[in-house]
Design an enzyme around this catalytic site. Structure first.
Site, PDB file in Angstrom:
ATOM      1  N   ARG A   1      45.343  48.285  40.484  1.00 58.04           N
ATOM      2  CA  ARG A   1      44.958  47.700  41.633  1.00 58.04           C
ATOM      3  C   ARG A   1      46.480  47.471  42.372  1.00 58.04           C
ATOM      4  O   ARG A   1      47.457  47.738  41.522  1.00 58.04           O
ATOM      5  CB  ARG A   1      44.502  45.949  41.456  1.00 58.04           C
ATOM      6  CG  ARG A   1      45.680  44.961  40.659  1.00 58.04           C
ATOM      7  CD  ARG A   1      45.065  43.744  40.649  1.00 58.04           C
ATOM      8  NE  ARG A   1      46.050  42.848  40.140  1.00 58.04           N
ATOM      9  CZ  ARG A   1      46.072  41.443  39.988  1.00 58.04           C
ATOM     10  NH1 ARG A   1      44.833  40.772  40.366  1.00 58.04           N
ATOM     11  NH2 ARG A   1      46.861  40.632  39.811  1.00 58.04           N
TER      12      ARG A   1
ATOM     13  N   ASN B   1      46.746  39.618  48.688  1.00 54.05           N
ATOM     14  CA  ASN B   1      46.570  38.826  47.471  1.00 54.05           C
ATOM     15  C   ASN B   1      47.850  39.242  46.745  1.00 54.05           C
ATOM     16  O   ASN B   1      48.258  40.253  46.370  1.00 54.05           O
ATOM     17  CB  ASN B   1      45.661  39.287  46.571  1.00 54.05           C
ATOM     18  CG  ASN B   1      45.427  38.528  45.296  1.00 54.05           C
ATOM     19  OD1 ASN B   1      45.046  37.374  45.267  1.00 54.05           O
ATOM     20  ND2 ASN B   1      45.673  38.954  44.180  1.00 54.05           N
ATOM     21  N   GLU B   2      48.602  38.297  46.260  1.00 53.10           N
ATOM     22  CA  GLU B   2      50.106  38.431  45.641  1.00 53.10           C
ATOM     23  C   GLU B   2      50.891  39.422  45.893  1.00 53.10           C
ATOM     24  O   GLU B   2      51.075  40.484  45.144  1.00 53.10           O
ATOM     25  CB  GLU B   2      49.532  38.246  43.918  1.00 53.10           C
ATOM     26  CG  GLU B   2      48.962  37.067  43.530  1.00 53.10           C
ATOM     27  CD  GLU B   2      48.459  37.060  42.074  1.00 53.10           C
ATOM     28  OE1 GLU B   2      48.638  36.201  41.465  1.00 53.10           O
ATOM     29  OE2 GLU B   2      48.595  38.331  41.481  1.00 53.10           O
TER      30      GLU B   2
ATOM     31  N   GLU C   1      45.748  29.705  42.674  1.00 50.66           N
ATOM     32  CA  GLU C   1      45.260  30.105  41.128  1.00 50.66           C
ATOM     33  C   GLU C   1      45.947  29.395  39.862  1.00 50.66           C
ATOM     34  O   GLU C   1      46.964  29.213  39.962  1.00 50.66           O
ATOM     35  CB  GLU C   1      45.629  31.622  41.132  1.00 50.66           C
ATOM     36  CG  GLU C   1      44.619  32.447  41.838  1.00 50.66           C
ATOM     37  CD  GLU C   1      45.014  34.161  41.605  1.00 50.66           C
ATOM     38  OE1 GLU C   1      45.339  34.303  40.431  1.00 50.66           O
ATOM     39  OE2 GLU C   1      44.767  34.959  42.485  1.00 50.66           O
TER      40      GLU C   1
ATOM     41  N   TRP D   1      46.568  38.345  29.704  1.00 53.68           N
ATOM     42  CA  TRP D   1      47.791  39.157  29.670  1.00 53.68           C
ATOM     43  C   TRP D   1      49.002  39.244  29.155  1.00 53.68           C
ATOM     44  O   TRP D   1      49.944  39.982  29.078  1.00 53.68           O
ATOM     45  CB  TRP D   1      47.888  39.254  31.374  1.00 53.68           C
ATOM     46  CG  TRP D   1      48.059  38.015  31.985  1.00 53.68           C
ATOM     47  CD1 TRP D   1      46.789  37.571  32.679  1.00 53.68           C
ATOM     48  CD2 TRP D   1      49.140  37.210  32.319  1.00 53.68           C
ATOM     49  NE1 TRP D   1      47.388  36.374  33.372  1.00 53.68           N
ATOM     50  CE2 TRP D   1      48.861  36.180  33.031  1.00 53.68           C
ATOM     51  CE3 TRP D   1      50.271  37.342  31.751  1.00 53.68           C
ATOM     52  CZ2 TRP D   1      49.794  35.174  33.556  1.00 53.68           C
ATOM     53  CZ3 TRP D   1      51.040  36.291  32.089  1.00 53.68           C
ATOM     54  CH2 TRP D   1      50.751  35.176  32.818  1.00 53.68           C
TER      55      TRP D   1
ATOM     56  N   GLU E   1      40.277  42.029  33.047  1.00 62.04           N
ATOM     57  CA  GLU E   1      40.433  40.620  33.156  1.00 62.04           C
ATOM     58  C   GLU E   1      39.205  39.616  32.549  1.00 62.04           C
ATOM     59  O   GLU E   1      39.088  38.586  32.565  1.00 62.04           O
ATOM     60  CB  GLU E   1      40.739  39.855  34.290  1.00 62.04           C
ATOM     61  CG  GLU E   1      42.358  40.205  34.891  1.00 62.04           C
ATOM     62  CD  GLU E   1      42.664  39.614  36.058  1.00 62.04           C
ATOM     63  OE1 GLU E   1      43.670  39.256  36.351  1.00 62.04           O
ATOM     64  OE2 GLU E   1      41.720  39.970  37.159  1.00 62.04           O
ATOM     65  N   LYS E   2      38.396  40.632  31.755  1.00 59.71           N
ATOM     66  CA  LYS E   2      37.228  39.774  31.119  1.00 59.71           C
ATOM     67  C   LYS E   2      37.683  38.764  30.137  1.00 59.71           C
ATOM     68  O   LYS E   2      36.812  37.989  29.786  1.00 59.71           O
ATOM     69  CB  LYS E   2      36.342  40.863  30.473  1.00 59.71           C
ATOM     70  CG  LYS E   2      36.906  41.822  29.436  1.00 59.71           C
ATOM     71  CD  LYS E   2      35.871  43.000  29.074  1.00 59.71           C
ATOM     72  CE  LYS E   2      36.408  43.657  27.867  1.00 59.71           C
ATOM     73  NZ  LYS E   2      37.578  44.724  28.350  1.00 59.71           N
ATOM     74  N   PHE E   3      38.680  38.980  29.536  1.00 61.30           N
ATOM     75  CA  PHE E   3      39.216  37.707  28.401  1.00 61.30           C
ATOM     76  C   PHE E   3      39.966  36.773  29.232  1.00 61.30           C
ATOM     77  O   PHE E   3      40.204  35.711  28.443  1.00 61.30           O
ATOM     78  CB  PHE E   3      39.959  38.357  27.531  1.00 61.30           C
ATOM     79  CG  PHE E   3      39.063  39.264  26.396  1.00 61.30           C
ATOM     80  CD1 PHE E   3      38.383  38.393  25.481  1.00 61.30           C
ATOM     81  CD2 PHE E   3      39.031  40.665  26.377  1.00 61.30           C
ATOM     82  CE1 PHE E   3      37.622  39.398  24.582  1.00 61.30           C
ATOM     83  CE2 PHE E   3      38.490  41.502  25.521  1.00 61.30           C
ATOM     84  CZ  PHE E   3      37.506  40.597  24.502  1.00 61.30           C
ATOM     85  N   HIS E   4      39.926  36.996  30.466  1.00 61.32           N
ATOM     86  CA  HIS E   4      40.742  35.692  31.101  1.00 61.32           C
ATOM     87  C   HIS E   4      39.692  34.569  31.454  1.00 61.32           C
ATOM     88  O   HIS E   4      38.534  34.847  31.745  1.00 61.32           O
ATOM     89  CB  HIS E   4      41.358  36.252  32.556  1.00 61.32           C
ATOM     90  CG  HIS E   4      42.272  35.310  33.257  1.00 61.32           C
ATOM     91  ND1 HIS E   4      41.643  34.065  33.840  1.00 61.32           N
ATOM     92  CD2 HIS E   4      43.429  35.290  33.560  1.00 61.32           C
ATOM     93  CE1 HIS E   4      42.984  33.577  34.286  1.00 61.32           C
ATOM     94  NE2 HIS E   4      43.532  34.300  34.271  1.00 61.32           N
TER      95      HIS E   4
END
Length: 640
Positions: free
Chosen positions: A104, A142-143, A299, A307, A347-350
């Protein structure tokens, strides 16, 4: 009203799931959903082709559920079709390697193709939703600069040269600013200048500083571009872009001028016992960037992130404690990344407000409990609570963060260290620009303000002359805005207020055993020790005589009366104990009181208008001065 919710990415899920999302959001007390942050590929499947039907249904469902929308402009991550058709949108690193899609934020801020496509996208989104009753605010990009700030490509080089022409006017002025007679770097034309790419040795420090300024400005131009599109289209809702705490590559003082309210992404590490202090620094910075205007925590993680090399969960109650810390320090919104945990992707484990395991989880129950509490909370706007300010200057950071100095150190860590010190004393602090304004403050601390402009030096001197107290720490007032020495040595602008001149810098290591002695107590002297010449200042503490060549004592901490105020100088970088000793003394002299006195070590107090919030950031219950008990990660709101 405190906004509550988080990023919502319905395009990642089948439409059959959406009604359940709305129902569980309502049960959790969600009032605001950030939609569309990474939806460019879904909104625009091909150039010139837009699909808004799905987004119409999502926003409609949220609206029917009484949930407002923070609508993103979706420009944060161009889809593959865009970079395939326009490969010039991609950036290059210092050694010329392309950063490819597949992650990204791979777009070049200076790419005309990116700007054109982003303009078309934002225009289409705003034209469609500017009058939608559910849209409460706009979320730009975004950021910005999170992953890519610096682009070293030929396209970026051309933009850099354009920026330099506007800054300097002619090549001789640039040569003078950069000192290019050194190492035969003299330019005869702007076309000879390239970004600070991979080189055999150290690059020109003035050129590197300007490249960092340019790179921050390039991102700022994108913010301004999208803001103009939104306003020109007639949209009147407030707009923001999410910051990332004290981010090293983007000057948020300037970014804050362009948004209606500040928003921040903050992810303190639950494993770090000092993370709550670091988070407090970020909250105070966000409040300070736009004084008097509440900000939004855009956020945070409901539980663990994905991460770090090893991702600790938040302890029961810790998420609520950190959320209330943001509210206590000026936030009018507590949001998360994200609502529903992702099924795929990096980011599926976030963690998410709604975990994969569903609503019957500790995470969701804590999210819902916090939502219920925030739904009844109303607090005054922040502003005016702090009587102590700490100078935080991005350009000094960029200039310090270079090689070839007397000693390497982290400017941000120095500022954070002083903030942590006052936080430990429960003394409320604002962050300020190096030029102020300083109205209302009794004490201003300027940690290692290496790069100092004349106007800012005049403002600091006037603050002291008008009755304020100033503390400057080593490596302050060393160079001008171009990173050049001035005639006459160091501290040439602040010297009259400080009553001294810095003569030399000595790099020191902990193994050197250097120390300074104050009131009979010895404190370590680390990183730098400066030799100073007194010009009216009084010596309050000296370096231990045995540490010095020849055995003589030299000034370590000085005080000088100037006008109606006083200026202090600390000629070394103190550790925690040394900072606490200096800070306690100075707040006592300045008549600054803690928000609440006598609190246990891991309990913080923050004031917001007439409201004080006490938060226990420890895993054990504590007894407060009034003999009441505050539970682990518990908090109490006191209306005074």
């Amino acid at each position: 009203m405190i906004w509550y919710g988080g990023d919502y990415n319905p395009e990642q899920w089948p439409e059959s799931v959406w009604p359940e999302d709305i129902d569980l959001m309502r049960r959790a007390g969600v009032t605001l959903a950030t939609v569309g942050v990474f939806s460019w590929a879904r909104i625009q499947p091909a150039e010139g082709e837009f699909d808004f039907d799905w987004l119409d249904r999502v926003i409609g469902l949220l609206d029917d559920g009484g949930i407002k929308v923070c609508l993103a402009t979706a420009t944060a991550s161009p889809p593959p079709w865009a970079t395939t058709r326009y490969p010039g949108m991609l950036t290059e690193n210092r050694d010329g390697a392309t950063r490819w899609p597949g992650s990204r934020q791979h777009q070049a801020p200076t790419s005309p193709d990116y700007s054109r496509l982003a303009t078309e996208l934002v225009t289409a989104i705003v034209d469609r939703y500017r009058d939608h009753p559910a849209v409460a605010m706009w979320h730009i990009n975004n950021e910005l600069g999170c992953h890519l700030t610096y682009d070293y490509s030929d396209r970026a080089a051309a933009a850099f040269r354009t920026w330099l022409r506007a800054r300097y006017g002619d090549i001789d002025a640039l040569n003078d600013a950069w000192g290019t007679w050194f190492w035969s770097q003299r330019y005869t034309d702007f076309e000879q200048i390239v970004p600070p790419r991979l080189a055999p040795y150290s690059v020109n420090p003035g050129g590197l500083l300007d490249f960092r300024r340019f790179s921050s400005d390039a991102l700022l131009d994108l913010l301004r571009m999208e803001k103009k599109i939104i306003r020109d289209a007639g949209a009147t809702q407030p707009l923001t872009t999410n910051f990332i705490g004290a981010w090293p590559t983007t000057d948020y003082w300037r970014f804050a001028e362009e948004v209606d309210f500040v928003s921040d992404d903050c992810y303190p590490d639950p494993r770090d016992p000092e993370s709550f202090r670091h988070a407090a620094f970020a909250r105070d910075l966000m409040r300070s960037l736009k004084p008097g205007t509440p900000w939004i925590l855009m956020e945070q993680a409901p539980n663990a992130v994905n991460w770090r090399p090893n991702n600790a969960p938040k302890a029961p109650g810790q998420m609520a404690a950190l959320s209330m810390q943001a509210v206590a320090r000026g936030a009018d919104g507590v949001l998360f990344f994200q609502w529903r945990q992702a099924a795929a992707g990096a980011e599926k484990f976030h963690s998410a407000m709604l975990p994969h395991a569903g609503a019957d989880t500790r995470t969701y129950r804590e999210v819902a409990a916090l939502g219920a509490e925030l739904s009844t909370l109303e607090l005054p706007a922040p502003g005016g609570e702090a009587r102590v300010a700490i100078v935080f200057d991005w350009e000094s950071w960029w200039a310090v963060d270079q090689p070839d100095h007397p000693a390497a150190f982290d400017y941000h860590a120095q500022v954070l260290g002083w903030h942590n010190t006052f936080h430990e004393l429960n003394v409320q602090v604002d962050l300020v620009r190096s030029g102020g304004p300083f109205d209302g403050y009794a004490l201003v601390v300027a940690p290692s303000l290496y790069l100092l402009r004349d106007a800012d030096a005049e403002a600091l001197t006037a603050f002291v002359a008008g009755g304020g107290s100033l503390l400057a720490t080593p490596f302050t007032d060393v160079v001008d805005e171009y990173d050049r020495f001035l005639p006459g040595g160091f501290t040439t602008r602040l010297g009259p207020a400080l009553g001294l001149s810095v003569l030399e810098f000595e790099g020191v290591l902990p193994s050197d055993g250097r120390a300074f002695v104050w009131d009979g107590v010895s404190y370590p002297a680390d990183v730098l020790v400066e030799a100073v010449r007194l010009e009216g200042a009084q010596v309050m503490a000296a370096f231990a005589p045995t540490d010095q060549p020849g055995g003589e004592a030299r000034p370590a901490l000085t005080r000088h009366a100037h006008g109606s105020g006083e200026a202090w100088y600390l000629a070394t970088m103190a550790d925690r104990a040394g900072r606490l000793a200096v800070a306690r003394h100075l707040v006592g002299r300045a008549g600054v009181e803690p928000v609440v006195a006598g609190l246990p070590p891991r309990v913080e107090a923050a004031a917001r208008g007439g409201v004080v919030t006490l938060i226990n950031h420890g895993s054990a219950p504590v007894t407060l001065p009034d003999r009441s008990v505050l539970a682990p990660y518990g908090y109490r709101i006191l209306h005074q």
